[in-house]
Design a protein around this motif. Structure first.
Motif, PDB file in Angstrom:
ATOM      1  N   GLN A   1      26.878  36.196  95.099  1.00 42.48           N
ATOM      2  CA  GLN A   1      26.093  36.913  96.099  1.00 42.48           C
ATOM      3  C   GLN A   1      25.018  37.739  95.395  1.00 42.48           C
ATOM      4  N   VAL A   2      23.788  37.563  95.816  1.00 45.08           N
ATOM      5  CA  VAL A   2      22.678  38.304  95.221  1.00 45.08           C
ATOM      6  C   VAL A   2      22.459  39.585  96.011  1.00 45.08           C
ATOM      7  N   GLN A   3      22.359  40.674  95.307  1.00 39.95           N
ATOM      8  CA  GLN A   3      22.059  41.959  95.931  1.00 39.95           C
ATOM      9  C   GLN A   3      20.594  42.306  95.672  1.00 39.95           C
ATOM     10  N   LEU A   4      19.909  42.752  96.719  1.00 37.52           N
ATOM     11  CA  LEU A   4      18.508  43.136  96.607  1.00 37.52           C
ATOM     12  C   LEU A   4      18.362  44.568  97.096  1.00 37.52           C
ATOM     13  N   VAL A   5      17.673  45.382  96.306  1.00 38.70           N
ATOM     14  CA  VAL A   5      17.463  46.780  96.684  1.00 38.70           C
ATOM     15  C   VAL A   5      15.976  47.085  96.629  1.00 38.70           C
ATOM     16  N   GLU A   6      15.432  47.456  97.787  1.00 41.08           N
ATOM     17  CA  GLU A   6      14.004  47.782  97.874  1.00 41.08           C
ATOM     18  C   GLU A   6      13.798  49.290  97.783  1.00 41.08           C
ATOM     19  N   SER A   7      12.608  49.655  97.355  1.00 36.65           N
ATOM     20  CA  SER A   7      12.206  51.057  97.358  1.00 36.65           C
ATOM     21  C   SER A   7      10.690  51.121  97.401  1.00 36.65           C
ATOM     22  N   GLY A   8      10.164  52.303  97.711  1.00 31.40           N
ATOM     23  CA  GLY A   8       8.731  52.520  97.626  1.00 31.40           C
ATOM     24  C   GLY A   8       7.980  52.607  98.936  1.00 31.40           C
ATOM     25  N   GLY A   9       8.667  52.424 100.045  1.00 28.99           N
ATOM     26  CA  GLY A   9       7.978  52.549 101.320  1.00 28.99           C
ATOM     27  C   GLY A   9       7.594  53.990 101.606  1.00 28.99           C
ATOM     28  N   GLY A  10       6.870  54.181 102.680  1.00 29.66           N
ATOM     29  CA  GLY A  10       6.460  55.527 103.054  1.00 29.66           C
ATOM     30  C   GLY A  10       5.342  55.502 104.052  1.00 29.66           C
ATOM     31  N   SER A  11       4.727  56.660 104.229  1.00 26.19           N
ATOM     32  CA  SER A  11       3.616  56.810 105.165  1.00 26.19           C
ATOM     33  C   SER A  11       2.342  57.080 104.391  1.00 26.19           C
ATOM     34  N   VAL A  12       1.267  56.446 104.829  1.00 22.94           N
ATOM     35  CA  VAL A  12      -0.017  56.595 104.160  1.00 22.94           C
ATOM     36  C   VAL A  12      -1.124  56.450 105.191  1.00 22.94           C
TER      37      VAL A  12
ATOM     38  N   ASP B   1      17.454  32.799 100.803  1.00 19.82           N
ATOM     39  CA  ASP B   1      18.879  32.902 101.071  1.00 19.82           C
ATOM     40  C   ASP B   1      19.374  34.335 101.173  1.00 19.82           C
ATOM     41  N   TYR B   2      18.696  35.251 100.505  1.00 21.64           N
ATOM     42  CA  TYR B   2      19.184  36.625 100.419  1.00 21.64           C
ATOM     43  C   TYR B   2      18.082  37.602 100.815  1.00 21.64           C
ATOM     44  N   TRP B   3      18.524  38.684 101.438  1.00 23.60           N
ATOM     45  CA  TRP B   3      17.587  39.661 101.980  1.00 23.60           C
ATOM     46  C   TRP B   3      18.028  41.076 101.637  1.00 23.60           C
ATOM     47  N   GLY B   4      17.041  41.919 101.413  1.00 26.13           N
ATOM     48  CA  GLY B   4      17.321  43.322 101.244  1.00 26.13           C
ATOM     49  C   GLY B   4      17.417  44.024 102.589  1.00 26.13           C
ATOM     50  N   GLN B   5      17.657  45.327 102.530  1.00 21.40           N
ATOM     51  CA  GLN B   5      17.845  46.119 103.750  1.00 21.40           C
ATOM     52  C   GLN B   5      16.518  46.516 104.387  1.00 21.40           C
ATOM     53  N   GLY B   6      15.458  46.458 103.628  1.00 20.04           N
ATOM     54  CA  GLY B   6      14.151  46.788 104.167  1.00 20.04           C
ATOM     55  C   GLY B   6      13.704  48.197 103.823  1.00 20.04           C
ATOM     56  N   THR B   7      12.401  48.369 103.762  1.00 19.38           N
ATOM     57  CA  THR B   7      11.810  49.686 103.533  1.00 19.38           C
ATOM     58  C   THR B   7      10.610  49.818 104.457  1.00 19.38           C
TER      59      THR B   7
END
Length: 124
Positions: free
Chosen positions: A1-12, A112-118
């Motif tokens: 199982q591949v784990q994906l972790v996103e970061s860096g989103g925000g408001s601009v 096949d694999y997805w992160g949680q989203g940002t």
């Protein structure tokens, strides 16, 4: 199982920049970024072939977004410049363990694999 972790989103504000990061738990041959705005389908934004660095972009982001990778960290990045209000969406990192057909490299069925989203929010 591949784990994906996103970061860096925000408001601009419109015209601004953001950089998204995605760290994978293992090597995946293709990785991509997708986005989904409220009430809309999830759409492919950019993808990269990890082996050769070939990149793919949706027409709506060409010239503004750049996908890149760091092989040592199993990471991909999405540099987003000249952001517009219509770029507002939840952004998801995706990974494929086998090469998707050319027609699917910016399609959900290619991955096949997805992160949680940002969340990315661009105000006018």
């Amino acid at each position: 199982q591949v784990q994906l972790v996103e970061s860096g989103g925000g408001s601009v504000q419109s015209g601004g920049s953001l950089r998204l990061s995605c760290a994978a738990s293992q090597y995946c041959t293709y990785m991509g970024w997708f986005r989904q705005a409220p009430g809309k389908e999830r759409e492919g934004v950019a993808a990269i072939w990890r082996g050769g660095g070939v990149t793919y972009y949706a027409d709506s982001v060409k010239g503004r977004f750049t996908i890149s990778q760091d092989n040592a960290k199993h990471a991909v990045y999405l540099q987003m410049n000249s952001l517009k209000p219509e770029d507002t969406a939840m952004y998801y990192c995706a990974a494929a363990t086998s090469p998707p057909p050319l027609s699917d490299r910016l399609s959900r069925q290619g991955y096949d694999y997805w992160g949680q989203g940002t969340q990315v929010t661009v105000s006018s």
